[in-house]
Scaffold this active site. Structure first.
Site, PDB file in Angstrom:
ATOM      1  N   CYS A 127       0.828  -1.218   0.000  1.00 50.54           N
ATOM      2  CA  CYS A 127       0.000   0.000   0.000  1.00 50.54           C
ATOM      3  C   CYS A 127       0.859   1.263   0.000  1.00 50.54           C
ATOM      4  O   CYS A 127       0.345   2.362  -0.087  1.00 50.54           O
ATOM      5  CB  CYS A 127      -0.900  -0.027   1.227  1.00 50.54           C
ATOM      6  SG  CYS A 127      -1.704  -1.607   1.416  1.00 50.54           S
ATOM      7  N   HIS A 182      -3.130   6.852   2.269  1.00 55.62           N
ATOM      8  CA  HIS A 182      -3.625   5.538   1.821  1.00 55.62           C
ATOM      9  C   HIS A 182      -5.034   5.345   2.391  1.00 55.62           C
ATOM     10  O   HIS A 182      -5.276   5.586   3.580  1.00 55.62           O
ATOM     11  CB  HIS A 182      -2.690   4.436   2.310  1.00 55.62           C
ATOM     12  CG  HIS A 182      -3.226   3.070   2.101  1.00 55.62           C
ATOM     13  ND1 HIS A 182      -3.823   2.667   0.923  1.00 55.62           N
ATOM     14  CD2 HIS A 182      -3.254   1.997   2.935  1.00 55.62           C
ATOM     15  CE1 HIS A 182      -4.196   1.404   1.030  1.00 55.62           C
ATOM     16  NE2 HIS A 182      -3.880   0.971   2.248  1.00 55.62           N
ATOM     17  N   ASN A 187     -10.353  -0.345   0.029  1.00 53.93           N
ATOM     18  CA  ASN A 187      -8.899  -0.228   0.112  1.00 53.93           C
ATOM     19  C   ASN A 187      -8.310  -0.821  -1.173  1.00 53.93           C
ATOM     20  O   ASN A 187      -8.320  -2.030  -1.352  1.00 53.93           O
ATOM     21  CB  ASN A 187      -8.417  -0.999   1.346  1.00 53.93           C
ATOM     22  CG  ASN A 187      -6.911  -0.981   1.491  1.00 53.93           C
ATOM     23  OD1 ASN A 187      -6.190  -0.695   0.546  1.00 53.93           O
ATOM     24  ND2 ASN A 187      -6.453  -1.273   2.689  1.00 53.93           N
TER      25      ASN A 187
HETATM   26  O1  LIG Z   1     -12.951  -4.468  13.916  1.00 52.95           O
HETATM   27  C1  LIG Z   1     -12.611  -3.493  13.247  1.00 52.95           C
HETATM   28  O2  LIG Z   1     -12.910  -2.318  13.493  1.00 52.95           O
HETATM   29  C2  LIG Z   1     -11.723  -3.772  12.050  1.00 52.95           C
HETATM   30  C3  LIG Z   1     -10.280  -3.770  12.541  1.00 52.95           C
HETATM   31  C4  LIG Z   1      -9.363  -4.085  11.411  1.00 52.95           C
HETATM   32  N1  LIG Z   1      -9.587  -3.171  10.306  1.00 52.95           N
HETATM   33  C5  LIG Z   1      -8.522  -2.775   9.583  1.00 52.95           C
HETATM   34  C6  LIG Z   1      -7.235  -3.013  10.031  1.00 52.95           C
HETATM   35  C7  LIG Z   1      -6.169  -2.583   9.259  1.00 52.95           C
HETATM   36  C8  LIG Z   1      -6.408  -1.937   8.084  1.00 52.95           C
HETATM   37  C9  LIG Z   1      -5.298  -1.509   7.250  1.00 52.95           C
HETATM   38  C10 LIG Z   1      -5.004  -2.221   6.088  1.00 52.95           C
HETATM   39  C11 LIG Z   1      -3.937  -1.850   5.298  1.00 52.95           C
HETATM   40  C12 LIG Z   1      -3.618  -2.617   4.057  1.00 52.95           C
HETATM   41  O3  LIG Z   1      -3.820  -1.782   2.957  1.00 52.95           O
HETATM   42  C13 LIG Z   1      -3.155  -0.726   5.627  1.00 52.95           C
HETATM   43  C14 LIG Z   1      -3.447  -0.015   6.786  1.00 52.95           C
HETATM   44  C15 LIG Z   1      -4.517  -0.412   7.600  1.00 52.95           C
HETATM   45 CL1  LIG Z   1      -4.868   0.479   9.043  1.00 52.95          CL
HETATM   46  C16 LIG Z   1      -7.708  -1.694   7.689  1.00 52.95           C
HETATM   47  N2  LIG Z   1      -8.733  -2.114   8.462  1.00 52.95           N
HETATM   48  C17 LIG Z   1     -10.944  -3.011   9.819  1.00 52.95           C
HETATM   49  C18 LIG Z   1     -11.904  -2.726  10.956  1.00 52.95           C
END
Ligand SMILES: O=C(O)C1CCN(c2ccc(-c3cc(CO)ccc3Cl)cn2)CC1
Length: 324
Positions: free
Chosen positions: A111, A249, A279
């Site tokens: 990313c 990002h 994403n």
């Molecule tokens: O339970 C919840 O709230 C969930 C908890 C987990 N979540 C996440 C976690 C990590 C990412 C993420 C991914 C990348 C990869 O491009 C980079 C940067 C990030 Cl911060 C996106 N979402 C969704 C909601």
């Protein structure tokens, strides 16, 4: 002369899939997805591969700049979902658009890929190249585990890119800092390949799909990335108030909330479009950049100062402050 962004473009599959549609395929809901991520829908390929999306972007860039493909010196595609490793997606684009004088390569930094690629491309221009295109492109839908609701609902497909030319009268990059921490690489993985040959003594079956330790990556984004942004602001001798817009990002809208708070910056300066795209990994920043130029929030040639920050698998993260 210095590098200058002279055009931007983006492309995505026509097939837009809503959270409600996903809830018919797996145990999830619009309420859960939107409240936790800010995502309402995402574009998912019905057959277009990463090179097809990249070619659409490349052709739009050339059209926007009124250039022919054989004027290009280089093509870089930042992706972790290439059509193949060989040929690279960039090489496929080069061949298909007829960029007969361009060298072409893919760049893998998940990313952070677009930021790493734009930083690299600026150095190519400074070293003597005249025109090149930098594309971030993903068809994430082909590497997702569609039985894993914790990741399948987060990602989307798309591509975005910029044309760089040696027409700048001042440096494109005011300050930058790119970072990697491979010791945490296992927190976000995809497309693992096993050693398997007549000579390999044993091999453990690998999960080739996307895997993510959501908590660890969220914490990484909240703890490490703001430090990187602040150090680049210091290097640039700029305050957050002197940055016109922040293009981060597009992983999660709550991350943007936390980043704005950590920087004591105006949240409305943190542009976002994850509601429509999800994403899209290396494509997220260039799609946002291209859309923001189309809707007039950003303009080329007006000396706007924008801060770009990518963060994700590797782990990788990086910030550039550039002048448009
Ligand atoms: O339970 C919840 O709230 C969930 C908890 C987990 N979540 C996440 C976690 C990590 C990412 C993420 C991914 C990348 C990869 O491009 C980079 C940067 C990030 Cl911060 C996106 N979402 C969704 C909601």
């Amino acid at each position: 002369m210095f590098a200058k962004i002279t055009a931007a473009a983006h492309a995505a599959p026509n097939n837009s899939v809503s959270n409600d549609k996903l809830s018919t395929l797996m145990d999830t809901s619009d309420e859960w997805i939107y409240s936790r991520t800010g995502i309402k829908s995402r574009h998912l390929s019905t057959g277009e591969n990463t090179s097809d999306l990249s070619i659409r972007v490349a052709k739009r860039l050339l059209e926007n700049a009124n250039l022919s493909a054989d004027e290009l010196d280089f093509i870089i595609v930042a992706t972790i979902t290439p059509d193949s490793m060989m040929p690279s997606t960039a090489a496929i684009v080069q061949g298909k658009i007829g960029a007969t004088h361009a060298f072409a390569f893919d760049l893998t930094a998940a990313c952070s890929g677009f930021v790493f690629a734009l930083s690299t491309a600026e150095k190519l221009i400074q070293a003597g190249s005249h025109k090149g295109i930098v594309i971030g492109a993903e068809v994430f839908s082909k590497v997702l585990d569609w039985t894993d609701r914790s990741t399948a609902v987060l990602f989307g497909d798309g591509a975005g890119g910029v044309l760089l030319e040696d027409k700048g009268t001042s440096p494109l990059v005011i300050a930058e800092q790119l970072q990697t921490d491979g010791s945490r690489g296992d927190k976000l993985t995809s497309s693992l390949t096993a050693v398997q040959s007549p000579f390999s003594v044993s091999h453990t079956p690998l999960n080739t799909h996307v895997t993510m330790d959501g908590r660890a990556i969220f914490d990484f984004a909240v703890r490490d990335v703001p430090k990187n942004m602040l150090s680049v602001l210091t290097k640039a001798q700029l305050t957050v108030d002197e940055i016109d817009y922040f293009l981060l990002h597009q992983a999660n809208s709550r991350i943007l909330d936390k980043m704005a708070k950590k920087l004591s910056a105006n949240r409305s300066k943190f542009l976002q479009n994850m509601a429509e795209y999800g994403n899209t990994s290396a494509a997220s920043i260039p799609i946002l950049l291209s859309e923001s130029l189309e809707n007039g929030k950003l303009s080329l040639g007006q000396n706007q100062k924008i801060l770009l920050t990518g963060f994700g698998g590797g782990l990788t993260w990086g910030t550039m402050i550039i002048t448009l």
